[in-house]
Design a protein around this motif. Structure first.
Motif, PDB file in Angstrom:
ATOM      1  N   GLN A 319       0.883  -1.172  -0.101  1.00  0.00           N
ATOM      2  CA  GLN A 319      -0.048  -0.018   0.035  1.00  0.00           C
ATOM      3  C   GLN A 319       0.913   1.315   0.006  1.00  0.00           C
ATOM      4  OE1 GLN A 319      -1.978  -0.924   3.685  1.00  0.00           O
ATOM      5  NE2 GLN A 319      -4.116  -1.254   2.515  1.00  0.00           N
ATOM      6  N   ARG A 320       0.604   2.176  -0.858  1.00  0.00           N
ATOM      7  CA  ARG A 320       1.199   3.472  -0.845  1.00  0.00           C
ATOM      8  C   ARG A 320       0.094   4.606  -0.878  1.00  0.00           C
ATOM      9  NH1 ARG A 320       6.755   2.692  -2.648  1.00  0.00           N
ATOM     10  NH2 ARG A 320       7.476   0.957  -1.531  1.00  0.00           N
ATOM     11  N   GLY A 321       0.321   5.507  -0.259  1.00  0.00           N
ATOM     12  CA  GLY A 321      -0.764   6.739  -0.045  1.00  0.00           C
ATOM     13  C   GLY A 321       0.219   8.109  -0.111  1.00  0.00           C
ATOM     14  N   VAL A 322      -0.487   9.027  -0.629  1.00  0.00           N
ATOM     15  CA  VAL A 322      -0.088  10.297  -0.413  1.00  0.00           C
ATOM     16  C   VAL A 322      -1.392  11.245   0.185  1.00  0.00           C
ATOM     17  CG1 VAL A 322       1.013  12.441  -1.687  1.00  0.00           C
ATOM     18  CG2 VAL A 322       1.671  10.061  -2.180  1.00  0.00           C
ATOM     19  N   MET A 323      -1.228  11.857   1.190  1.00  0.00           N
ATOM     20  CA  MET A 323      -2.120  12.807   1.534  1.00  0.00           C
ATOM     21  C   MET A 323      -1.685  14.284   1.587  1.00  0.00           C
ATOM     22  SD  MET A 323      -4.438  10.559   2.383  1.00  0.00           S
ATOM     23  CE  MET A 323      -3.941   9.589   1.228  1.00  0.00           C
ATOM     24  N   THR A 324      -2.632  14.925   0.792  1.00  0.00           N
ATOM     25  CA  THR A 324      -2.178  16.384   0.687  1.00  0.00           C
ATOM     26  C   THR A 324      -3.419  17.116   1.269  1.00  0.00           C
ATOM     27  OG1 THR A 324      -3.599  16.810  -1.313  1.00  0.00           O
ATOM     28  CG2 THR A 324      -1.483  15.713  -1.458  1.00  0.00           C
ATOM     29  N   GLU A 325      -3.228  18.555   1.593  1.00  0.00           N
ATOM     30  CA  GLU A 325      -4.120  19.514   2.163  1.00  0.00           C
ATOM     31  C   GLU A 325      -4.639  18.965   3.377  1.00  0.00           C
ATOM     32  OE1 GLU A 325      -5.438  21.357  -2.309  1.00  0.00           O
ATOM     33  OE2 GLU A 325      -6.740  19.725  -1.457  1.00  0.00           O
ATOM     34  N   GLY A 326      -6.131  18.933   3.623  1.00  0.00           N
ATOM     35  CA  GLY A 326      -6.642  18.437   4.939  1.00  0.00           C
ATOM     36  C   GLY A 326      -6.990  17.135   4.737  1.00  0.00           C
ATOM     37  N   SER A 327      -6.664  16.257   3.850  1.00  0.00           N
ATOM     38  CA  SER A 327      -7.128  14.983   3.749  1.00  0.00           C
ATOM     39  C   SER A 327      -6.585  13.903   4.854  1.00  0.00           C
ATOM     40  CB  SER A 327      -6.806  14.230   2.394  1.00  0.00           C
ATOM     41  OG  SER A 327      -5.434  14.406   2.203  1.00  0.00           O
ATOM     42  N   ALA A 328      -7.467  12.635   4.880  1.00  0.00           N
ATOM     43  CA  ALA A 328      -7.129  11.919   5.946  1.00  0.00           C
ATOM     44  C   ALA A 328      -7.391  10.470   5.575  1.00  0.00           C
ATOM     45  CB  ALA A 328      -8.164  12.054   7.224  1.00  0.00           C
ATOM     46  N   ALA A 329      -6.352   9.531   5.875  1.00  0.00           N
ATOM     47  CA  ALA A 329      -6.456   8.227   5.137  1.00  0.00           C
ATOM     48  C   ALA A 329      -6.167   7.173   6.202  1.00  0.00           C
ATOM     49  CB  ALA A 329      -6.038   7.966   3.991  1.00  0.00           C
ATOM     50  N   ILE A 330      -6.755   6.187   6.362  1.00  0.00           N
ATOM     51  CA  ILE A 330      -6.311   4.687   7.119  1.00  0.00           C
ATOM     52  C   ILE A 330      -5.942   3.830   6.062  1.00  0.00           C
ATOM     53  CG2 ILE A 330      -6.921   3.160   8.803  1.00  0.00           C
ATOM     54  CD1 ILE A 330      -6.686   5.888   9.981  1.00  0.00           C
ATOM     55  N   PHE A 331      -4.638   3.056   6.522  1.00  0.00           N
ATOM     56  CA  PHE A 331      -4.421   1.929   5.318  1.00  0.00           C
ATOM     57  C   PHE A 331      -4.269   0.652   6.331  1.00  0.00           C
ATOM     58  CE2 PHE A 331      -3.072   5.718   3.143  1.00  0.00           C
ATOM     59  CZ  PHE A 331      -3.379   5.494   1.882  1.00  0.00           C
ATOM     60  N   ASN A 332      -5.345  -0.161   6.411  1.00  0.00           N
ATOM     61  CA  ASN A 332      -4.912  -1.438   7.128  1.00  0.00           C
ATOM     62  C   ASN A 332      -4.405  -2.527   6.178  1.00  0.00           C
ATOM     63  OD1 ASN A 332      -6.352  -0.332   9.576  1.00  0.00           O
ATOM     64  ND2 ASN A 332      -7.998  -0.393   8.558  1.00  0.00           N
ATOM     65  N   ALA A 333      -3.123  -3.153   6.573  1.00  0.00           N
ATOM     66  CA  ALA A 333      -2.911  -4.302   5.937  1.00  0.00           C
ATOM     67  C   ALA A 333      -3.068  -5.632   6.802  1.00  0.00           C
ATOM     68  CB  ALA A 333      -1.699  -4.171   5.337  1.00  0.00           C
ATOM     69  N   ILE A 334      -3.794  -6.790   6.596  1.00  0.00           N
ATOM     70  CA  ILE A 334      -4.079  -7.676   7.341  1.00  0.00           C
ATOM     71  C   ILE A 334      -3.577  -8.949   6.515  1.00  0.00           C
ATOM     72  CG2 ILE A 334      -5.772  -8.859   8.652  1.00  0.00           C
ATOM     73  CD1 ILE A 334      -7.459  -6.128   8.593  1.00  0.00           C
ATOM     74  N   GLY A 335      -2.724  -9.613   7.316  1.00  0.00           N
ATOM     75  CA  GLY A 335      -2.508 -11.156   7.038  1.00  0.00           C
ATOM     76  C   GLY A 335      -3.090 -12.061   7.816  1.00  0.00           C
ATOM     77  N   LYS A 336      -3.900 -12.882   7.471  1.00  0.00           N
ATOM     78  CA  LYS A 336      -4.652 -14.036   8.339  1.00  0.00           C
ATOM     79  C   LYS A 336      -4.187 -15.466   7.925  1.00  0.00           C
ATOM     80  CE  LYS A 336      -7.467 -15.167  11.474  1.00  0.00           C
ATOM     81  NZ  LYS A 336      -7.212 -16.648  11.796  1.00  0.00           N
ATOM     82  N   ILE A 337      -3.521 -16.011   8.666  1.00  0.00           N
ATOM     83  CA  ILE A 337      -2.999 -17.628   8.412  1.00  0.00           C
ATOM     84  C   ILE A 337      -3.772 -18.362   9.448  1.00  0.00           C
ATOM     85  CG2 ILE A 337      -1.265 -19.148   8.355  1.00  0.00           C
ATOM     86  CD1 ILE A 337       0.676 -16.953   7.802  1.00  0.00           C
ATOM     87  N   GLU A 338      -4.900 -19.167   8.554  1.00  0.00           N
ATOM     88  CA  GLU A 338      -5.702 -20.198   9.296  1.00  0.00           C
ATOM     89  C   GLU A 338      -5.289 -21.181   9.784  1.00  0.00           C
ATOM     90  OE1 GLU A 338      -8.575 -18.757  10.344  1.00  0.00           O
ATOM     91  OE2 GLU A 338      -8.846 -17.202   8.688  1.00  0.00           O
ATOM     92  N   HIS A 339      -5.672 -21.893  10.841  1.00  0.00           N
ATOM     93  CA  HIS A 339      -5.206 -23.216  11.273  1.00  0.00           C
ATOM     94  C   HIS A 339      -5.156 -24.289  10.134  1.00  0.00           C
ATOM     95  CE1 HIS A 339      -4.194 -26.482  13.997  1.00  0.00           C
ATOM     96  NE2 HIS A 339      -5.195 -26.957  13.592  1.00  0.00           N
ATOM     97  N   GLY A 340      -4.123 -24.863   9.730  1.00  0.00           N
ATOM     98  CA  GLY A 340      -3.964 -25.783   8.634  1.00  0.00           C
ATOM     99  C   GLY A 340      -3.371 -25.206   7.605  1.00  0.00           C
ATOM    100  N   GLY A 341      -3.075 -24.002   7.359  1.00  0.00           N
ATOM    101  CA  GLY A 341      -2.332 -23.210   6.477  1.00  0.00           C
ATOM    102  C   GLY A 341      -0.797 -23.438   6.633  1.00  0.00           C
ATOM    103  N   THR A 342      -0.287 -24.409   6.729  1.00  0.00           N
ATOM    104  CA  THR A 342       1.169 -24.756   6.851  1.00  0.00           C
ATOM    105  C   THR A 342       1.907 -24.060   5.698  1.00  0.00           C
ATOM    106  OG1 THR A 342       0.824 -26.999   6.059  1.00  0.00           O
ATOM    107  CG2 THR A 342       0.712 -26.745   8.408  1.00  0.00           C
ATOM    108  N   LYS A 343       3.138 -23.786   5.955  1.00  0.00           N
ATOM    109  CA  LYS A 343       3.977 -23.266   4.919  1.00  0.00           C
ATOM    110  C   LYS A 343       3.527 -22.034   4.260  1.00  0.00           C
ATOM    111  CE  LYS A 343       6.647 -27.010   5.521  1.00  0.00           C
ATOM    112  NZ  LYS A 343       7.932 -26.780   6.199  1.00  0.00           N
ATOM    113  N   ALA A 344       2.443 -21.440   4.896  1.00  0.00           N
ATOM    114  CA  ALA A 344       2.177 -19.969   4.198  1.00  0.00           C
ATOM    115  C   ALA A 344       3.032 -18.976   4.487  1.00  0.00           C
ATOM    116  CB  ALA A 344       0.646 -19.608   4.812  1.00  0.00           C
ATOM    117  N   ASN A 345       3.046 -18.135   3.540  1.00  0.00           N
ATOM    118  CA  ASN A 345       3.803 -16.916   3.694  1.00  0.00           C
ATOM    119  C   ASN A 345       3.067 -15.620   3.535  1.00  0.00           C
ATOM    120  OD1 ASN A 345       6.402 -15.294   3.767  1.00  0.00           O
ATOM    121  ND2 ASN A 345       5.965 -14.773   1.644  1.00  0.00           N
ATOM    122  N   SER A 346       3.124 -14.653   4.438  1.00  0.00           N
ATOM    123  CA  SER A 346       2.123 -13.463   4.466  1.00  0.00           C
ATOM    124  C   SER A 346       3.340 -12.361   4.600  1.00  0.00           C
ATOM    125  CB  SER A 346       0.979 -13.542   5.426  1.00  0.00           C
ATOM    126  OG  SER A 346       0.212 -12.685   5.217  1.00  0.00           O
TER     127      SER A 346
END
Length: 437
Positions: A319-346
């Motif tokens: 994620q890449r963001g540029v905020m100018t003037e009076g703008s606002a932003a939230i950037f959420n990046a979520i990696g969820k590895i479930e049970h059984g997801g062996t050898k996963a890479n996040s």
């Protein structure tokens, strides 16, 4: 003051809307069930963003057709910017307001069983496929919250793309959704199904001009990549300042499948954006890359999620963001590895630049891991343009403004460069240039 979320539409309205489209019984029932659920479901609750004052539920839902064109040369110049000048797109749908203004698909692809049509036609002519994949529990379910249910009940535009097994399509397939009428609301659904061992590149653009007349865009995309399929999905969203936007792009990758996203999120109005990829099959992979530039007083919330269900899945969020003037932003990046997801890479990386004292940006990397034998990592930063880099470029003859612009374009380029159509890539760069100036 909180905006009233009581719905402006009831079952009688939805039933008549469906009848006016002459929809099959299953679709009419689907819509009626959805509007009933919408009455009781809560609004979504994006992290760290208060949307209770945003209007998502009261709007003009009238179905507005747009004038058809026989050639892309008849389109306004701003739309022709989406195409390569030396060659007209071979596979293209232009939706003008809520109807198709232009459609083209290569004859050889039709003969091989490729379906690329508007969502209304697909409901009638490809009902089995649409019913199998449209807003099921595997994709974006109706019951997730009020906005998904409202979308299901009121969808009034979109496209359906199906690619049969063992077919590699090298030429991009492109959609343009043009909200020409400033008063209409776009409830758009894009459904992409790529069958086993096939591959496609799909690119879409959203554009509107309602700088003052307030309206809503409720957008849902569902991408199914079946075993061994590969999907490259590019998008540039450019809704005007008076459009409040909810967009939910969802990918489901089966065994050995790949879904890669390159998203230019350039709306000028308040926006909630979700990009969720479920890596359900073993050895499935995904890269989700997104950029945004905020300006004015707009507030935005971007959430990218990788769900690792299958074994040895690989997911990367940038994620890449540029905020100018009076703008606002939230950037959420979520990696969820479930049970059984062996050898996963996040892996995930979120970086935000703020170009004014009033601008606000927040990068939140989150790892949720329910399995031991995995790898995962994250990086995040929020800051301003490096003055040393500006100083160096000024020493090479650039003005301070030119140096900042060059650094910003370089900062966003890892995503912009991934867009597969050169004209769309250039158009995104033009939008970025306009917003940072």
């Amino acid at each position: 003051m909180t905006v009233e979320t009581k719905l402006s539409f009831d079952k009688a309205y939805v039933e008549q809307f469906s009848k006016d489209r002459n929809e099959p019984e299953w679709m009419q029932k689907f819509r009626l069930d959805a509007i009933e659920q919408a009455e009781s479901l809560e609004m979504p609750k994006p992290d760290k963003t208060k949307i209770r004052n945003w209007n998502f539920t009261a709007f003009n839902h009238d179905f507005k057709t747009g004038e058809a064109v026989s050639s892309i040369k008849d389109l306004p110049e701003e739309l022709r910017d989406f195409f390569d000048e030396d060659k007209a797109p071979e596979n293209l749908i232009i939706q003008r307001n809520h109807s198709v203004a232009y459609a083209a698909l290569r004859d050889d692809l039709k003969e091989k069983g490729v379906v690329f049509t508007d969502i209304h036609t697909a409901i009638h002519e490809h009902a089995d496929l649409v019913q199998k994949y449209f807003m099921t529990e595997d994709g974006v379910s109706v019951s997730e919250h009020k906005l998904t249910a409202l979308h299901a009940a009121l969808v009034n535009g979109g496209v359906f793309l199906y690619v049969p097994e063992n077919l590699e399509i090298e030429t991009p397939i492109q959609s343009i959704f043009w909200q020409e009428d400033p008063e209409i609301t776009l409830v758009n659904h894009v459904l992409v199904v790529v069958d086993k061992n096939s591959s496609i590149t799909y690119v879409e653009n959203y554009i509107s001009h309602n700088e003052e007349h307030e309206t809503v865009a409720n957008i849902i995309t569902e991408v199914y990549a079946l075993d061994g399929a590969k999907v490259a999905y590019g998008a540039v969203d450019n809704f005007a300042a008076a459009t409040t936007t909810y967009v939910n792009r969802r990918g489901i990758a089966s065994r050995d499948a790949t879904i890669d996203w390159a998203l230019g999120q350039m709306n000028d109005g308040n926006t909630v954006s979700e990009n969720v990829t479920r890596l359900v099959g073993d050895n499935s992979t995904s890269q989700a890359k997104a950029v945004s530039v905020g300006r004015g007083k707009q507030t935005q919330n971007f959430t990218s999620v990788m769900h690792h269900d299958g074994k040895a899945s690989d997911g990367f969020i940038l994620q890449r963001g540029v905020m100018t003037e009076g703008s606002a932003a939230i950037f959420n990046a979520i990696g969820k590895i479930e049970h059984g997801g062996t050898k996963a890479n996040s892996e995930q990386e979120s970086r935000v630049l703020m170009l004014s004292e009033k601008a606000r940006g927040d990068a939140n990397p989150i790892l949720l891991i329910d399995e031991d034998d995995v790898t995962a990592g994250h990086a995040a930063s929020v800051g301003r343009v490096d003055p040393l880099q500006v100083y160096y470029l000024k020493s090479r003859g650039l003005s301070e403004e030119e140096a900042q612009r060059l650094l910003i374009h370089g900062f966003l380029d890892p995503v912009v460069s991934q867009l597969p159509i050169e004209s769309v890539k250039q158009q995104l760069r033009q939008v970025i240039e306009r917003k940072i100036n």
